[in-house]
Design a protein around this motif. Structure first.
Motif, short mmCIF file in Angstrom:
data_model
loop_
_atom_site.label_atom_id
_atom_site.label_comp_id
_atom_site.label_asym_id
_atom_site.label_seq_id
_atom_site.Cartn_x
_atom_site.Cartn_y
_atom_site.Cartn_z
N GLY A 7 16.58 -7.70 28.33
CA GLY A 7 17.55 -7.69 29.58
C GLY A 7 17.24 -7.08 30.65
N SER A 9 16.54 -8.94 33.26
CA SER A 9 17.21 -9.53 34.46
C SER A 9 18.75 -9.25 34.52
CB SER A 9 17.21 -10.98 34.33
OG SER A 9 16.10 -11.44 33.87
N GLY A 10 19.32 -8.35 33.70
CA GLY A 10 20.71 -7.99 33.92
C GLY A 10 20.64 -6.59 34.81
N PHE A 11 22.16 -6.03 34.99
CA PHE A 11 22.44 -5.24 36.04
C PHE A 11 21.63 -4.18 35.64
CE2 PHE A 11 26.05 -2.08 36.13
CZ PHE A 11 25.81 -1.36 37.29
N VAL A 12 21.77 -3.45 34.33
CA VAL A 12 21.10 -2.26 34.14
C VAL A 12 19.57 -2.32 34.28
CG1 VAL A 12 21.12 -0.15 32.59
CG2 VAL A 12 23.36 -1.41 33.02
N ASP A 31 13.62 -11.47 29.28
CA ASP A 31 15.05 -11.72 29.38
C ASP A 31 14.91 -13.19 28.99
OD1 ASP A 31 17.70 -10.27 30.89
OD2 ASP A 31 17.84 -12.45 30.61
N ILE A 32 16.26 -13.88 28.73
CA ILE A 32 16.33 -15.32 28.60
C ILE A 32 16.19 -15.99 29.77
CG2 ILE A 32 18.72 -15.48 28.53
CD1 ILE A 32 18.29 -17.38 25.93
N LYS A 33 16.58 -15.43 30.83
CA LYS A 33 16.44 -15.99 32.26
C LYS A 33 15.65 -14.94 32.93
CE LYS A 33 20.70 -14.30 34.47
NZ LYS A 33 21.77 -13.75 33.70
N ASP A 46 14.14 -15.52 24.06
CA ASP A 46 15.43 -15.57 23.35
C ASP A 46 15.71 -14.71 22.27
OD1 ASP A 46 17.94 -16.31 22.21
OD2 ASP A 46 17.72 -18.49 22.51
N ALA A 68 22.29 -8.46 26.11
CA ALA A 68 23.46 -8.76 25.32
C ALA A 68 24.15 -9.84 26.05
CB ALA A 68 24.48 -7.16 25.51
N SER A 69 25.18 -10.46 25.06
CA SER A 69 26.18 -11.31 25.71
C SER A 69 27.44 -10.58 25.90
CB SER A 69 26.28 -12.38 24.44
OG SER A 69 27.41 -13.32 24.97
N SER A 107 21.79 0.31 24.14
CA SER A 107 23.01 0.51 24.96
C SER A 107 24.13 0.16 24.16
CB SER A 107 22.59 -0.50 26.19
OG SER A 107 22.02 -1.74 25.78
N ALA A 109 28.45 1.00 23.71
CA ALA A 109 29.39 0.69 24.62
C ALA A 109 30.63 1.69 24.20
CB ALA A 109 29.94 -0.82 24.77
N LYS A 137 28.69 -3.77 18.81
CA LYS A 137 28.08 -2.64 19.23
C LYS A 137 27.99 -1.63 18.00
CE LYS A 137 26.92 -3.63 23.47
NZ LYS A 137 25.42 -3.85 23.78
N PHE A 161 29.68 4.43 29.41
CA PHE A 161 30.65 4.31 29.97
C PHE A 161 30.98 3.20 31.10
CE2 PHE A 161 33.52 7.58 27.59
CZ PHE A 161 32.54 7.74 26.70
N1 LIG Z 1 27.55 -2.66 32.34
C1 LIG Z 1 28.28 -1.50 31.66
O1 LIG Z 1 29.25 -0.93 32.41
C2 LIG Z 1 28.30 -1.57 30.30
C3 LIG Z 1 29.24 -0.71 29.50
C4 LIG Z 1 28.72 -0.72 28.28
C5 LIG Z 1 27.69 -1.48 27.67
N2 LIG Z 1 26.80 -1.99 28.43
C6 LIG Z 1 25.71 -2.62 27.66
O2 LIG Z 1 24.41 -2.18 28.35
C7 LIG Z 1 23.41 -3.17 28.37
C8 LIG Z 1 23.28 -3.71 29.91
O3 LIG Z 1 24.34 -4.04 30.28
P1 LIG Z 1 24.69 -4.97 31.75
O4 LIG Z 1 25.61 -4.76 32.31
O5 LIG Z 1 23.00 -4.67 32.53
O6 LIG Z 1 24.50 -6.52 31.12
P2 LIG Z 1 24.05 -8.05 31.76
O7 LIG Z 1 24.89 -8.88 31.13
O8 LIG Z 1 23.77 -7.83 33.48
O9 LIG Z 1 22.43 -8.02 31.21
C9 LIG Z 1 22.14 -8.52 29.95
C10 LIG Z 1 21.00 -9.34 29.87
O10 LIG Z 1 21.01 -9.74 28.60
C11 LIG Z 1 20.47 -11.29 28.90
N3 LIG Z 1 20.53 -11.83 27.61
C12 LIG Z 1 21.76 -12.58 27.07
N4 LIG Z 1 21.77 -13.36 25.96
C13 LIG Z 1 20.22 -13.30 25.85
C14 LIG Z 1 19.36 -13.85 24.56
N5 LIG Z 1 20.04 -14.73 23.70
N6 LIG Z 1 18.17 -13.58 24.59
C15 LIG Z 1 17.72 -12.71 25.67
N7 LIG Z 1 18.48 -12.18 26.58
C16 LIG Z 1 19.72 -12.36 26.86
C17 LIG Z 1 20.98 -11.86 29.93
O11 LIG Z 1 20.19 -12.93 30.57
C18 LIG Z 1 21.13 -10.62 30.80
O12 LIG Z 1 20.03 -10.61 31.92
C19 LIG Z 1 24.15 -4.56 27.30
O13 LIG Z 1 23.82 -4.44 26.06
C20 LIG Z 1 25.63 -4.16 27.70
O14 LIG Z 1 26.20 -4.70 26.46
C21 LIG Z 1 26.91 -2.15 29.74
#
Ligand SMILES: NC(=O)c1ccc[n+]([C@@H]2O[C@H](COP(=O)([O-])OP(=O)(O)OC[C@H]3O[C@@H](n4cnc5c(N)ncnc54)[C@H](O)[C@@H]3O)[C@@H](O)[C@H]2O)c1
Length: 298
Positions: A7, A9-12, A31-33, A46, A68-69, A107, A109, A137, A161
Motif C-alpha cells: 500500500g 502508494s496510498g495516503f497512509v 503497490d499495484i500502482k 497485485d 486495500a480496495s 490496518s 477500520a 476488515k 479512526f
Molecule cells: N484513511 C483512513 O482514514 C482509513 C480509515 C480506516 C482504515 N483505513 C485502512 O488503512 C489502509 C491505508 O488506507 P489509505 O487511506 O492509505 O488507503 P489508500 O486507498 O490511499 O491506499 C491503498 C493502496 O492500496 C493499493 N491497492 C489497491 N488494490 C491493490 C491490489 N490489488 N494490489 C496491491 N495494492 C493495491 C492502492 O493502489 C493504494 O495505493 C487501508 O487498509 C485502509 O482500508 C484507512
C-alpha cells in the motif's frame, strides 16, 4: 531489520514510508500502482498474485499491510472488495508464513463497530459491520487471530479512526480535504444535521510514528484503537479549517441522512497502556500542516 510495506502508494503508506526512511529503517515497498518514493526499493505487486506478493515479503522481518480496495467501491462491488481485501490479505499472510515473518501489522477500520452503543468506543465494543468493506476488515482480524493460533504467525491490528493529512486528496472523499476544497472554492460547507456529531480525527504524521513504534516494540497479537480519544464535531472541523485558511465559513445545514451515526470517538486506554502514549497533534496544527501541503500544489 527489514520492513516490507504494502500500500506504499496510498495516503497512509506514503506517510509511513517517509517516517521509516527518516528513521533509517531498511524497507522494501510495494503497490499495484507506482508512485515515486525517492530512493526506496519498489516492487510492483497485485495482492491477488501470490508469486508477486511472495517476492515482496521474502527476506523481510516485519510486514506492514496498508493496501486495500476502498469503502465506496465495496458498496458497488462487494465481491471485488472481498477478493482484494480478504483473499489479497490472505496472500500476504500465507507469504508471511512461508517466509517466517516475525509480525504483520494490519490496518483495520473502526467502522467495523457499526452502530455505536457505548461512546467512547473500546476494542471490546460489539461489532456489527455495515459495509462489505467493514465486513472484510472484521474477517481479517479473525483470520489473523486464527493464523496465530494455528500457525504461530504474530500480528498487530491498528483500528484506524478518521485519519487526515498530507497525501490525502479531495477525490478520496475524506472529510478534511473536502472541507478544504469547498471552503477555498465556494466559502461554504454542507453539514448533515446540526453538525454536532463527534469523530476522532487523527493526524497521519502521528499514525506513521505509531507504525515506527510498533515495529520497534515487541507488541503482538493485539487489536488496538489508533485514535486520539478526543472528539471534534463536524461543525468544529469546518470552523477551525476556516480559521486556519483565513476564511469565514458559511455552514449550510441539511437534513440528517438516514443511517448517519452519532458520536464516535476512540477509547485510547489500551493504546496508552501498550505504547505509553496516544496521538497528540492538535486539530489546529494538523489542519495547518495538511492545508499547507494542499496549497503547495500536491
Ligand atoms: N484513511 C483512513 O482514514 C482509513 C480509515 C480506516 C482504515 N483505513 C485502512 O488503512 C489502509 C491505508 O488506507 P489509505 O487511506 O492509505 O488507503 P489508500 O486507498 O490511499 O491506499 C491503498 C493502496 O492500496 C493499493 N491497492 C489497491 N488494490 C491493490 C491490489 N490489488 N494490489 C496491491 N495494492 C493495491 C492502492 O493502489 C493504494 O495505493 C487501508 O487498509 C485502509 O482500508 C484507512
Amino acid at each position: 531489520m527489514k520492513i516490507a510495506v504494502f500500500g506504499a502508494s496510498g495516503f497512509v503508506g506514503r506517510n509511513v514510508i517517509e517516517t521509516l526512511k527518516e528513521a533509517n529503517m531498511e524497507i522494501i515497498v510495494s503497490d499495484i500502482k507506482e508512485v515515486k518514493n525517492g530512493g526506496v526499493d519498489f516492487i510492483k505487486a497485485d495482492l491477488l498474485n501470490y508469486n508477486e506478493v511472495s517476492k515482496v515479503v521474502k527476506g523481510s522481518d516485519i510486514v506492514v499491510h496498508l493496501a486495500a480496495s476502498p469503502l465506496p467501491i465495496s458498496i458497488e462491488k462487494p465481491k471485488l472488495n472481498a477478493r482484494i481485501n480478504i483473499e489479497g490479505t490472505l496472500n500476504i499472510m500465507d507469504a508471511a508464513r512461508e517466509h517466517g515473518i516475525d509480525k504483520i501489522i494490519f490496518s483495520s477500520a473502526s467502522s467495523l463497530v457499526g452502530d455505536v452503543k457505548n461512546n467512547l468506543v473500546d476494542e471490546r465494543h460489539p461489532c456489527s459491520p455495515k459495509t462489505p468493506y467493514a465486513v472484510a476488515k472484521y474477517a481479517i482480524e479473525h483470520y489473523l487471530r486464527v493464523y496465530q493460533e494455528l500457525y504461530g504467525l504474530d500480528y498487530l491490528v491498528f483500528r484506524f479512526f478518521n485519519i487526515y493529512g498530507q497525501y490525502q486528496y479531495p477525490e478520496s472523499g475524506g472529510l478534511i480535504p473536502m472541507v478544504y476544497r469547498k471552503l477555498t472554492t465556494e466559502g461554504s460547507f454542507n453539514v448533515f444535521g446540526d453538525g454536532s456529531q463527534t469523530r476522532d480525527f487523527v493526524y497521519v504524521g502521528d499514525v506513521a510514528k505509531f507504525y515506527l513504534k510498533a515495529i520497534k516494540k515487541d507488541i503482538k497479537n493485539e487489536v488496538v484503537n489508533l485514535g486520539t480519544g478526543k472528539g471534534a464535531t463536524i461543525k468544529e472541523v469546518v470552523k477551525v479549517s476556516g480559521e486556519v485558511l483565513g476564511i469565514e465559513p458559511k455552514i449550510n445545514y441539511l437534513p440528517l441522512r438516514a443511517g448517519e451515526i452519532g458520536n464516535f470517538v476512540a477509547d485510547t486506554g489500551k493504546l496508552k497502556k501498550l505504547f505509553g502514549s496516544v496521538p497528540e497533534t492538535e486539530l489546529w496544527d494538523g489542519l495547518r500542516e495538511t492545508f499547507e501541503w494542499l496549497i503547495g500544489g500536491k
